[in-house]
Motif scaffolding. Structure first.
Motif, PDB file in Angstrom:
ATOM      1  N   UNK A 259      26.208   3.874  25.229  1.00  0.00           N
ATOM      2  CA  UNK A 259      25.392   3.708  26.442  1.00  0.00           C
ATOM      3  C   UNK A 259      24.937   2.258  26.570  1.00  0.00           C
ATOM      4  N   UNK A 260      24.769   1.826  27.782  1.00  0.00           N
ATOM      5  CA  UNK A 260      24.322   0.474  28.097  1.00  0.00           C
ATOM      6  C   UNK A 260      25.333  -0.600  27.701  1.00  0.00           C
ATOM      7  N   UNK A 261      26.591  -0.210  27.457  1.00  0.00           N
ATOM      8  CA  UNK A 261      27.635  -1.184  27.127  1.00  0.00           C
ATOM      9  C   UNK A 261      28.454  -1.527  28.369  1.00  0.00           C
TER      10      UNK A 261
ATOM     11  N   UNK B 190      27.573  11.239  36.466  1.00  0.00           N
ATOM     12  CA  UNK B 190      28.542  12.152  35.839  1.00  0.00           C
ATOM     13  C   UNK B 190      28.819  11.746  34.391  1.00  0.00           C
ATOM     14  N   UNK B 191      29.027  10.471  34.158  1.00  0.00           N
ATOM     15  CA  UNK B 191      29.324   9.998  32.803  1.00  0.00           C
ATOM     16  C   UNK B 191      28.131  10.215  31.883  1.00  0.00           C
ATOM     17  N   UNK B 192      26.928   9.925  32.354  1.00  0.00           N
ATOM     18  CA  UNK B 192      25.749  10.108  31.510  1.00  0.00           C
ATOM     19  C   UNK B 192      25.498  11.593  31.230  1.00  0.00           C
ATOM     20  N   UNK B 193      25.744  12.463  32.206  1.00  0.00           N
ATOM     21  CA  UNK B 193      25.624  13.908  31.975  1.00  0.00           C
ATOM     22  C   UNK B 193      26.638  14.373  30.937  1.00  0.00           C
ATOM     23  N   UNK B 194      27.864  13.879  31.047  1.00  0.00           N
ATOM     24  CA  UNK B 194      28.912  14.230  30.096  1.00  0.00           C
ATOM     25  C   UNK B 194      28.565  13.733  28.702  1.00  0.00           C
ATOM     26  N   UNK B 195      28.050  12.532  28.630  1.00  0.00           N
ATOM     27  CA  UNK B 195      27.649  11.947  27.345  1.00  0.00           C
ATOM     28  C   UNK B 195      26.546  12.800  26.714  1.00  0.00           C
ATOM     29  N   UNK B 196      25.564  13.199  27.521  1.00  0.00           N
ATOM     30  CA  UNK B 196      24.474  14.030  26.998  1.00  0.00           C
ATOM     31  C   UNK B 196      24.990  15.382  26.527  1.00  0.00           C
ATOM     32  N   UNK B 197      25.924  15.955  27.266  1.00  0.00           N
ATOM     33  CA  UNK B 197      26.540  17.229  26.843  1.00  0.00           C
ATOM     34  C   UNK B 197      27.229  17.085  25.487  1.00  0.00           C
ATOM     35  N   UNK B 198      27.935  15.991  25.292  1.00  0.00           N
ATOM     36  CA  UNK B 198      28.606  15.760  24.004  1.00  0.00           C
ATOM     37  C   UNK B 198      27.589  15.657  22.872  1.00  0.00           C
ATOM     38  N   UNK B 199      26.470  14.992  23.125  1.00  0.00           N
ATOM     39  CA  UNK B 199      25.418  14.878  22.112  1.00  0.00           C
ATOM     40  C   UNK B 199      24.818  16.258  21.845  1.00  0.00           C
ATOM     41  N   UNK B 200      24.510  16.981  22.912  1.00  0.00           N
ATOM     42  CA  UNK B 200      23.911  18.305  22.757  1.00  0.00           C
ATOM     43  C   UNK B 200      24.823  19.269  21.985  1.00  0.00           C
ATOM     44  N   UNK B 201      26.115  19.184  22.219  1.00  0.00           N
ATOM     45  CA  UNK B 201      27.078  20.058  21.564  1.00  0.00           C
ATOM     46  C   UNK B 201      27.558  19.509  20.216  1.00  0.00           C
ATOM     47  N   UNK B 202      27.057  18.338  19.841  1.00  0.00           N
ATOM     48  CA  UNK B 202      27.416  17.685  18.578  1.00  0.00           C
ATOM     49  C   UNK B 202      28.917  17.440  18.458  1.00  0.00           C
ATOM     50  N   UNK B 203      29.522  16.969  19.560  1.00  0.00           N
ATOM     51  CA  UNK B 203      30.952  16.648  19.541  1.00  0.00           C
ATOM     52  C   UNK B 203      31.200  15.446  18.678  1.00  0.00           C
TER      53      UNK B 203
END
Length: 107
Positions: free
Chosen positions: A78-80, A94-107
């Motif tokens: 993030x922020x890059x 959309x990208x930030x939501x997807x990023x948060x989903x990956x964090x939440x799901x521990x991808x």
């Protein structure tokens, strides 16, 4: 944005230009490929010009995208600057939501 050295061979540029002219979608793989294709795009001919050099373009909005139709890449911090590039294609929310989903799901 950092600079990256590239070479786009004539035969590769020709094949990509033919695909684009035939109405096929051009999907780059990786942010470096995206920057190379956009750097080699000629706005007069709307085609890629083969060549080599350094690309230092900074893609930060959809207005900076002229040739490619999509991008496959990995996650970026993030922020890059690379996250900005990805967001230019898919939209920041959309990208930030997807990023948060990956964090939440521990991808």
């Amino acid at each position: 944005m950092h600079s990256e050295e590239y070479t786009l061979e004539s035969d590769v540029a020709d094949r990509i230009n033919q695909a684009k002219a035939a109405g096929k979608r051009i999907i780059s793989v990786g942010t470096t490929s995206t920057r190379v294709l956009e750097s080699c795009w000629n706005n007069t001919t709307n085609q890629l010009q083969p060549g080599s050099g350094d690309t230092n373009i900074f893609i930060k909005s959809s207005e900076d995208i002229h040739f490619i139709d999509g991008l496959i890449t990995n996650f970026h911090l993030p922020k890059s600057t690379l996250m900005m590039l990805v967001s230019a294609l898919a939209g920041k929310d959309h990208i930030m939501d997807t990023y948060q989903e990956a964090i939440d799901q521990e991808y």
